[in-house]
Design an enzyme around this catalytic site. Structure first.
Site, mmCIF file in Angstrom:
data_model
loop_
_atom_site.group_PDB
_atom_site.id
_atom_site.type_symbol
_atom_site.label_atom_id
_atom_site.label_comp_id
_atom_site.label_asym_id
_atom_site.label_seq_id
_atom_site.Cartn_x
_atom_site.Cartn_y
_atom_site.Cartn_z
ATOM 1 N N ARG A 74 3.952 -2.484 21.238
ATOM 2 C CA ARG A 74 5.316 -2.789 20.810
ATOM 3 C C ARG A 74 5.249 -3.405 19.411
ATOM 4 O O ARG A 74 4.628 -4.448 19.221
ATOM 5 C CB ARG A 74 5.940 -3.779 21.807
ATOM 6 N N HIS A 118 13.530 -7.279 14.238
ATOM 7 C CA HIS A 118 12.845 -8.512 14.631
ATOM 8 C C HIS A 118 13.012 -9.495 13.472
ATOM 9 O O HIS A 118 12.058 -9.922 12.835
ATOM 10 C CB HIS A 118 11.383 -8.217 14.960
ATOM 11 N N GLU A 163 15.259 -10.688 20.633
ATOM 12 C CA GLU A 163 15.708 -12.078 20.713
ATOM 13 C C GLU A 163 16.873 -12.399 19.774
ATOM 14 O O GLU A 163 16.729 -13.218 18.843
ATOM 15 C CB GLU A 163 14.540 -13.030 20.438
ATOM 16 N N ASN A 292 11.606 -11.536 27.167
ATOM 17 C CA ASN A 292 10.551 -12.361 26.577
ATOM 18 C C ASN A 292 10.599 -13.721 27.242
ATOM 19 O O ASN A 292 11.684 -14.319 27.363
ATOM 20 C CB ASN A 292 10.759 -12.547 25.073
ATOM 21 N N TYR A 294 8.472 -17.653 27.780
ATOM 22 C CA TYR A 294 7.375 -18.563 27.431
ATOM 23 C C TYR A 294 7.400 -19.862 28.228
ATOM 24 O O TYR A 294 6.372 -20.347 28.657
ATOM 25 C CB TYR A 294 7.434 -18.893 25.928
ATOM 26 N N GLU A 374 7.372 -9.740 25.902
ATOM 27 C CA GLU A 374 6.543 -10.773 25.271
ATOM 28 C C GLU A 374 6.242 -11.859 26.285
ATOM 29 O O GLU A 374 7.140 -12.287 27.029
ATOM 30 C CB GLU A 374 7.257 -11.465 24.098
#
Ligand code: IFM
Length: 468
Positions: A74, A118, A163, A292, A294, A374
């Site tokens: 990606r 992005h 995002e 994504n 985290y 991600e």
């Protein structure tokens, strides 16, 4: 812990974070070129003028992907390479670079997954207001048509945005990302225009792609927990969930904004930038939703006492773990410190929250396939005297989160793939070159790439289609 047959394993990067070569072959300036050259914006004072120099090292970097046995890669296309002024003439040299990259990937049996945006908005569009200007959405659709037509014969899956939360709130409210604007009203306006651009871009892609083409968007969805069970904190957490998740999910997947969010924020904006017909434009069929993830988010109500205690603006600085900080986009909620363990970003590590998030998204939007586009962690990696990077902490992080994805699949969630962030260390936005997320270490003096222990470990995961 085996994954379903056909599950896709890959890694991800983004153009501005790795390419360098910012002035070459007709590329125009982006908002991040301008921002990184403004004094004080980037923690370590670095820029991405060279970054990983990926622009000149495609064969080597595709070789790293091939040795990893990655099934997919990606990456993002830099809008200012394709349309240097944001709208108008196409730059053939920019298109040729991504042509070469796609061909190199396909030669090694790696499926490209292309993100159109992005965060590197062409600077001339920022001069006209950037994402606060509705016209930017139309220009994005023109750019989507160009990229879809150029690469759609070889690339199956395109994602419109990465995002948009960061682009809108970090860029226009917290001001810690380009273009560095601080104002909640501007951020909400930017959110709507990003959503509109997604809808226009998805429609443009559908026209430009063959019938087998797939259209996606990647959201950094938040797993929001209230700081206490008090009604005020629970309400604030719900508000941040609306502001982080539902402000994107609901218009994209349902064609509406949450009414409670519109009502909650009327003191900040009258939402007059939402025109008749916009929500129908935004609500386009998606083939897959990129997620994504985290770290979880802990939220408390912004009481007058707590607000008064805040002396600094919102930041992703690890020192924010010592006190609450204003939440970007709203004055009704605060981001609260969380217990460790932490990554080098100061982000709490709690893999089970990824399972909970995926189960919730699947419950709210059944029938939408998900992809982890991600997931990864920064740690203070060092090359050992033996020439190797022993990043056991990253392996543990990835192991935990891949296990969390597996747990979600076992609970019935349709997750199609997992992309580790990132293939290699790169330019971590406001943190510059000071935070390393890669499976491959990059020496920024010599640009030598050294696969870390996590690279070898992840190759085993891919080979085994799961965790041993
Ligand atoms: O490096 C970023 C990436 O560009 C977007 N998602 C989060 C990553 C880590 O901060």
């Amino acid at each position: 812990m085996r994954f379903p047959e056909g599950f896709t394993w890959g890694t991800a990067t983004a153009a501005f974070q790795i390419e360098g070569a910012v002035g070459e072959d007709g590329r125009g300036p982006s908002i991040w070129d301008v921002f990184t050259h403004e004094p004080g914006r980037i923690v370590d004072g670095t820029t991405a003028d060279v970054a990983c120099d990926h622009y000149h090292r495609v064969p080597e970097d595709v070789g790293l992907l091939a040795d990893l046995r990655a099934q997919s890669y990606r990456f993002s296309v830099a809008w200012p390479r394709i349309v240097p002024t944001g709208s108008g003439a196409t730059n053939p040299a920019g298109v040729a670079f991504y042509d070469r990259l796609v061909d190199a990937l396909l030669e090694r049996g790696i499926a490209p997954l292309v993100t159109l945006y992005h965060w590197d908005l062409p600077q001339p569009l920022q001069a006209a207001g950037g994402w606060t200007n509705r016209d930017t959405a139309s220009h994005f659709a023109e750019y989507a048509t160009i990229v879809g037509a150029a690469l759609g014969d070889r690339v199956r899956t395109f994602s419109t945005f990465n995002e948009p939360w960061c682009a809108a709130y970090l860029g226009y409210s917290a001001g810690v990302h380009a273009p560095g604007i601080t104002g909640n009203a501007a951020a909400l306006r930017a959110v709507h225009h990003l959503n509109l651009a997604h809808g226009l871009g998805a429609t443009a892609l559908r026209s430009a792609l063959p019938p087998s083409g797939q259209v996606s968007i990647t959201l950094n969805l938040a797993h929001v927990v209230p700081d206490t069970e008090s009604p005020e904190d629970v309400r604030a957490a719900r508000h941040v969930d609306d502001l982080s998740n539902r402000i994107f999910l609901d218009p994209i997947l349902r064609g509406e904004y949450p009414q409670e969010l519109l009502d909650d924020l009327r003191h900040i904006t009258d939402w007059s930038f939402v025109d008749d017909g916009d929500l129908a434009t935004i609500h386009q069929p998606l083939d897959v939703l990129g997620v994504n993830y985290y770290t979880p988010t802990r939220i408390a109500a912004a009481t007058p006492e707590r607000l008064a205690a805040i002396s600094r603006r919102w930041t992703n600085d690890p020192s924010s773990t010592v006190g609450p900080s204003a939440y970007p986009g709203t004055d009704l909620a605060l981001a609260m410190p969380q217990d460790g363990p932490y990554t080098a970003m100061g982000w709490r590590i709690e893999p089970a929250t990824l399972t909970e998030l995926l189960v919730r998204v699947h419950r709210d939007h059944p029938g939408v396939p998900l992809m982890i586009t991600e997931n990864g962690a920064a740690f203070a990696d060092e090359v050992s005297p033996d020439g190797v990077v022993h990043d056991a902490d990253r392996i543990a992080y990835l192991h935990g989160h891949i296990g969390a994805v597996h747990a979600a699949i076992e609970q019935g969630v349709d997750v199609r793939g997992y992309f580790a962030w990132s293939l290699m260390d790169n330019f971590e936005w406001a943190w510059g070159l000071s935070r390393r997320f890669g499976l491959v270490h990059v020496d920024y003096d010599t640009l030598v790439r050294t696969p870390k222990d996590s690279y070898g470990w992840y190759r085993g995961v891919i080979a085994d289609n799961g965790l041993a």
